[in-house]
Scaffold this active site. Structure first.
Site, PDB file in Angstrom:
ATOM      1  N   THR A  44       0.849  -1.195   0.000  1.00 19.59           N
ATOM      2  CA  THR A  44       0.000   0.000   0.000  1.00 19.59           C
ATOM      3  C   THR A  44       0.883   1.243   0.000  1.00 19.59           C
ATOM      4  O   THR A  44       2.079   1.180   0.239  1.00 19.59           O
ATOM      5  CB  THR A  44      -0.896   0.055   1.254  1.00 19.59           C
ATOM      6  OG1 THR A  44      -0.065   0.242   2.409  1.00 19.59           O
ATOM      7  CG2 THR A  44      -1.709  -1.217   1.420  1.00 19.59           C
ATOM      8  N   ILE A 107       2.598  -1.381   5.089  1.00 18.20           N
ATOM      9  CA  ILE A 107       2.053  -0.045   5.343  1.00 18.20           C
ATOM     10  C   ILE A 107       3.220   0.902   5.573  1.00 18.20           C
ATOM     11  O   ILE A 107       4.213   0.543   6.206  1.00 18.20           O
ATOM     12  CB  ILE A 107       1.083  -0.044   6.555  1.00 18.20           C
ATOM     13  CG1 ILE A 107       0.445   1.344   6.718  1.00 18.20           C
ATOM     14  CG2 ILE A 107       1.774  -0.504   7.827  1.00 18.20           C
ATOM     15  CD1 ILE A 107      -0.713   1.352   7.725  1.00 18.20           C
ATOM     16  N   ILE A 138       6.502  -2.910   7.785  1.00 22.57           N
ATOM     17  CA  ILE A 138       6.493  -1.452   7.862  1.00 22.57           C
ATOM     18  C   ILE A 138       7.427  -0.898   6.798  1.00 22.57           C
ATOM     19  O   ILE A 138       8.618  -1.221   6.769  1.00 22.57           O
ATOM     20  CB  ILE A 138       6.924  -0.964   9.258  1.00 22.57           C
ATOM     21  CG1 ILE A 138       6.122  -1.681  10.363  1.00 22.57           C
ATOM     22  CG2 ILE A 138       6.766   0.548   9.346  1.00 22.57           C
ATOM     23  CD1 ILE A 138       4.615  -1.526  10.255  1.00 22.57           C
ATOM     24  N   LYS A 139       6.892  -0.062   5.923  1.00 26.46           N
ATOM     25  CA  LYS A 139       7.674   0.487   4.818  1.00 26.46           C
ATOM     26  C   LYS A 139       8.472   1.715   5.278  1.00 26.46           C
ATOM     27  O   LYS A 139       7.907   2.679   5.791  1.00 26.46           O
ATOM     28  CB  LYS A 139       6.760   0.881   3.647  1.00 26.46           C
ATOM     29  CG  LYS A 139       6.126  -0.305   2.948  1.00 26.46           C
ATOM     30  CD  LYS A 139       5.131   0.118   1.880  1.00 26.46           C
ATOM     31  CE  LYS A 139       5.816   0.547   0.612  1.00 26.46           C
ATOM     32  NZ  LYS A 139       4.834   0.779  -0.488  1.00 26.46           N
ATOM     33  N   ILE A 140       9.778   1.640   5.067  1.00 30.58           N
ATOM     34  CA  ILE A 140      10.694   2.730   5.402  1.00 30.58           C
ATOM     35  C   ILE A 140      11.495   3.079   4.154  1.00 30.58           C
ATOM     36  O   ILE A 140      12.053   2.185   3.505  1.00 30.58           O
ATOM     37  CB  ILE A 140      11.649   2.317   6.532  1.00 30.58           C
ATOM     38  CG1 ILE A 140      10.866   2.061   7.820  1.00 30.58           C
ATOM     39  CG2 ILE A 140      12.727   3.380   6.762  1.00 30.58           C
ATOM     40  CD1 ILE A 140      11.717   1.561   8.971  1.00 30.58           C
TER      41      ILE A 140
END
Length: 365
Positions: A44, A107, A138-140
């Site tokens: 996403t 996300i 978790i997107k970083i």
């Protein structure tokens, strides 16, 4: 009809859908894609959520409740998006249970934190706690400020999807940040086998940027290189990944139960209509990777995509030749990658602003 997506999956490519909405979740569409189209993951971003929230009324009741409770716009966004991701994680839990690495839903931390290490770490931990599912990523972003955040978050036992990677050099820094994080996680007493990670290497934007420069040069040799850079770039990234896997440092972690950070091909929707619409899927087939696709690209591959075997392993020399030819024409690849990263951060921030405006409109309504 030939099940082309099954052939892709059988070749070792994990098919992740680059889209999520409450409508997909509540209508059963996502579950159907998992059951019938070999989808084993979801990614996403704020633009995806803006489109989802502005389309239809499935978010209205939750927005109304949050507004009544006095929530500000960013808190509303946090609640809406983590709810969708949590529910998508639940749909994909059986996939996570039956596969080693798949069944994941990503996300993104707030894009305005791309140059803020401490803020990124705090955002990642808040998202991890709110979704509260083992199969969330978790997107970083892989910015200079993002690299130490990747290490810190991984060291805390949180699974990460590193996004916005354009160059093999930055990708090597990302892999180092992940490995350092795993080393610290082991020291912190975390079970390394529970930590997952993917590294999202952006594909189509590389061709878009370099093709424009080649067209400006306009020579036959320059035009003959159009559409070649992105795949070559990804193949060089995979060669760097292979080198990490044979390093003593990685072998020590693997023996302790660590999972490899899988390469993920992102931005795989073709921007140039002159190119095959399955280009960035068919030409990047290699076992142990992820290809995250917009539904349009997935449908195109299901209709006429071809799997002809491993298209990546052993092609680093060929890819370097493409880069050598680009440099000989005066293409400054380091400057290209810097521009793409800066532009990517700008686009992330604009998409966040778009999401904020969308949610403000819903709150007002």
């Amino acid at each position: 009809m030939t099940d082309r997506l099954k052939e892709l999956s059988d070749a070792g490519v994990s098919i992740w859908l680059d889209d999520l909405s409450r409508d997909r979740i509540e209508s059963g569409n996502l579950a159907d894609l998992v059951a019938t189209s070999h989808v084993v993951g979801v990614t996403t971003n704020p633009t995806i959520f803006a489109g989802a929230i502005s389309n239809g009324s499935r978010y209205d009741a939750q927005v109304r409740e949050l507004v009544a409770g006095g929530a500000e716009v960013d808190a509303v966004i946090f609640d809406l998006t983590t709810t969708d991701v949590r529910n998508a994680c639940d749909i994909l839990t059986p996939v996570a249970a039956s596969t080693h690495d798949d069944g994941r839903v990503s996300i993104e931390v707030e894009p305005t934190l791309a140059n803020d290490t401490a803020g990124t770490i705090a955002s990642a931990k808040a998202l991890w706690a709110a979704v509260d599912r083992d199969n969330v990523l978790i997107k970083i972003p892989a910015t200079p400020a993002g690299l130490p955040a990747i290490t810190a978050v991984t060291a805390a036992g949180i699974s990460v999807n590193v996004t916005l990677i354009f160059s093999p050099l930055r990708y090597m820094e990302v892999m180092d940040a992940y490995i350092t994080g795993l080393e610290q996680a082991r020291e912190n007493g975390h079970d390394l086998s529970s930590i997952r990670s993917v590294a999202s290497f952006f594909v189509s934007r590389v061709d878009t940027e370099i093709d424009a420069r080649l067209e400006a040069i306009g020579s036959p040799e320059a035009l003959g290189l159009c559409g070649k850079a992105a795949v070559a770039n990804a193949r060089l990234a995979y060669a760097a990944f292979e080198q990490v896997l044979i390093s003593d440092r990685w072998r020590t972690l693997a023996a302790a139960g660590a999972n490899a950070q899988r390469p993920l091909w992102a931005s795989t929707g073709v921007k140039n209509p002159a190119y095959a619409d399955t280009l960035y899927v068919a030409d990047l087939v290699v076992a142990g990777t992820v290809n995250t696709m917009p539904e349009k690209t997935m449908q195109a591959f299901a209709d006429h995509g071809e799997v002809t075997g491993d298209e990546v392993t052993g092609k680093a020399a060929e890819a370097r030749e493409v880069f050598d030819r680009l440099r000989a024409l005066g293409i400054d690849l380091a400057e290209v990658f810097t521009h793409l990263e800066t532009d990517g951060v700008d686009k992330f921030e604009k998409s966040w602003a778009e999401l904020q405006e969308t949610v403000k409109g819903q709150m007002s309504a």
